[in-house]
Design an enzyme around this catalytic site. Structure first.
Site, short mmCIF file in Angstrom:
data_model
loop_
_atom_site.label_atom_id
_atom_site.label_comp_id
_atom_site.label_asym_id
_atom_site.label_seq_id
_atom_site.Cartn_x
_atom_site.Cartn_y
_atom_site.Cartn_z
N HIS A 74 -46.41 -26.56 10.76
CA HIS A 74 -45.36 -26.79 11.76
C HIS A 74 -45.76 -27.87 12.78
CE1 HIS A 74 -43.05 -23.57 10.14
NE2 HIS A 74 -43.91 -22.62 10.48
N ASP A 84 -44.82 -21.77 1.80
CA ASP A 84 -44.76 -20.83 2.93
C ASP A 84 -43.32 -20.33 3.10
OD1 ASP A 84 -46.59 -20.31 5.68
OD2 ASP A 84 -44.42 -20.30 6.04
N HIS A 98 -41.74 -20.22 5.75
CA HIS A 98 -41.04 -21.11 6.69
C HIS A 98 -41.11 -22.56 6.21
CE1 HIS A 98 -42.59 -17.63 9.05
NE2 HIS A 98 -41.38 -17.67 9.58
N ASP A 107 -46.63 -15.61 3.52
CA ASP A 107 -45.66 -14.81 4.27
C ASP A 107 -44.30 -14.69 3.57
OD1 ASP A 107 -45.38 -17.52 4.75
OD2 ASP A 107 -45.29 -17.36 6.93
ZN LIG Z 1 -44.78 -19.18 7.68
#
Ligand SMILES: [Zn+2]
Length: 339
Positions: free
Chosen positions: A158, A193, A195, A282
């Site tokens: 991120h 991931d 996200h 995740d």
């Molecule tokens: Zn994540």
């Protein structure tokens, strides 16, 4: 397979973040390291301490302004009367076109996207070693290893060239990819991931030499909200070199593997000389974030399909939070990669 990790990476210990406005314990806990180490050992990895590579490989993907901020903001913050112990922003520019602020509070808002990346006295040291783990994993692959694992913690995907966010400060996957670019003409990054890898996308968005592909929960109602949509395809010379494959919430193994098939087709067409896997665990059905429903054997199948590319591969740890199966999920992935 070698797994790179240094104990300094455990020192960063963020306390809290805001989730839907409510203070919650920060899930990016040092305990993750113990679980991931156990998972890597169970997969037969040898744990290797990375070397100190200095700022060079980090500065290859981050701005000097941002790295100076990360390195010194904690001490500057402590000089503000009444300031919090951790550096947490409370004001952000709505666009980046204005002036660069001189104050610590202004710079925190400029360089931090959200409240999930608090900076404490230990953060910078942990961040550097996390990135150096990724550098050494890339070097191992450049030296002829088929694959290497970087137990990078804090995670990185991120983080943009000059913005922290979502538990991330330095983009370890981008650092690894740029390191590989020293010898490989084209490098692909595949982010699995939960996200979207918004920072990684941002760093390479205008470049045709690094293909970025991300499979993730649809950001229409999920972090990181502003990025990760299917119509983000790159810009300028990088147009067509970014692929986002958002999945509906709670998608399981079969839907994930179908998206992965599309991702792998794109990667094959790019003909890279090396691959970076931004490995978030995740997407697991039992992860506290609860966004997707990949199973433990599912991670093995995902890895096996990626291994089918036959590319020199650097696996960089991203997310994956405390739950009973965190170790097993890493073991399943690392084992599956070599099958
Ligand atoms: Zn994540």
């Amino acid at each position: 397979m070698k797994a790179f990790y240094a104990d300094e990476q455990k020192r960063h210990d963020p306390k809290a973040f805001l989730s839907s406005g409510a203070p919650q314990p920060n899930p990016e806990q040092p305990e993750r390291v113990e679980r991931l180490l156990a998972g890597a050992r169970a997969a037969g990895c040898r744990i290797v301490r990375p070397r100190d590579h200095g700022l060079g490989p980090i500065a290859a993907v981050h701005t000097p302004e941002y790295l100076d901020f990360l390195q010194h903001i904690y001490q500057r913050w402590q000089r503000i009367p009444g300031a919090s112990d951790e550096v947490i922003p409370n004001i952000h520019p709505i666009a980046r076109g204005g002036s660069y602020p001189a104050s610590a509070v202004g710079q925190a808002g400029y360089h931090m996207a959200d409240t999930a990346c608090p900076i404490s006295v230990e953060t910078w040291e942990s961040v550097c070693w996390s990135a150096w783990s990724a550098v050494d994993a890339a070097d191992a692959v450049l030296a002829g290893e088929a694959a290497a694992y970087a137990l990078s913690r804090p995670p990185g995907h991120h983080a943009f060239a000059d913005v922290a966010g979502g538990f991330c400060f330095v983009n370890n996957s981008a650092v690894a990819a740029q390191r590989l670019r020293g010898e490989a003409a084209r490098v692909a990054i595949l982010d699995v991931d939960l996200h979207h890898g918004n920072g990684t996308q941002g760093i390479f968005y205008a470049r045709p030499d690094v293909l970025t592909v991300s499979i993730h929960a649809d950001p229409i109602r999920f972090y990181p909200f502003f990025w990760g949509h299917a119509d983000e395809r790159g810009e300028g010379p990088g147009l067509g070199y970014n692929l986002n494959l958002p999945l509906p919430r709670k998608s399981g193994d079969e839907d994930f593997l179908a998206a992965l098939n599309t991702a792998l087709r794109r990667i094959r067409a790019f003909a890279p000389e090396a691959l970076v896997v931004a490995l978030g665990l995740d997407a697991f059905e039992g992860d506290p974030f609860g966004g997707l429903s990949v199973t433990t054997p599912g991670f093995g199948r995902i890895a096996e399909a990626i291994g089918g590319l036959g590319l020199p591969t650097v696996v960089v740890q991203e997310g994956g939070y405390l739950c009973d199966a965190l170790s097993d999920n890493l073991t399943a992935f690392l084992t599956g990669l070599g099958r």
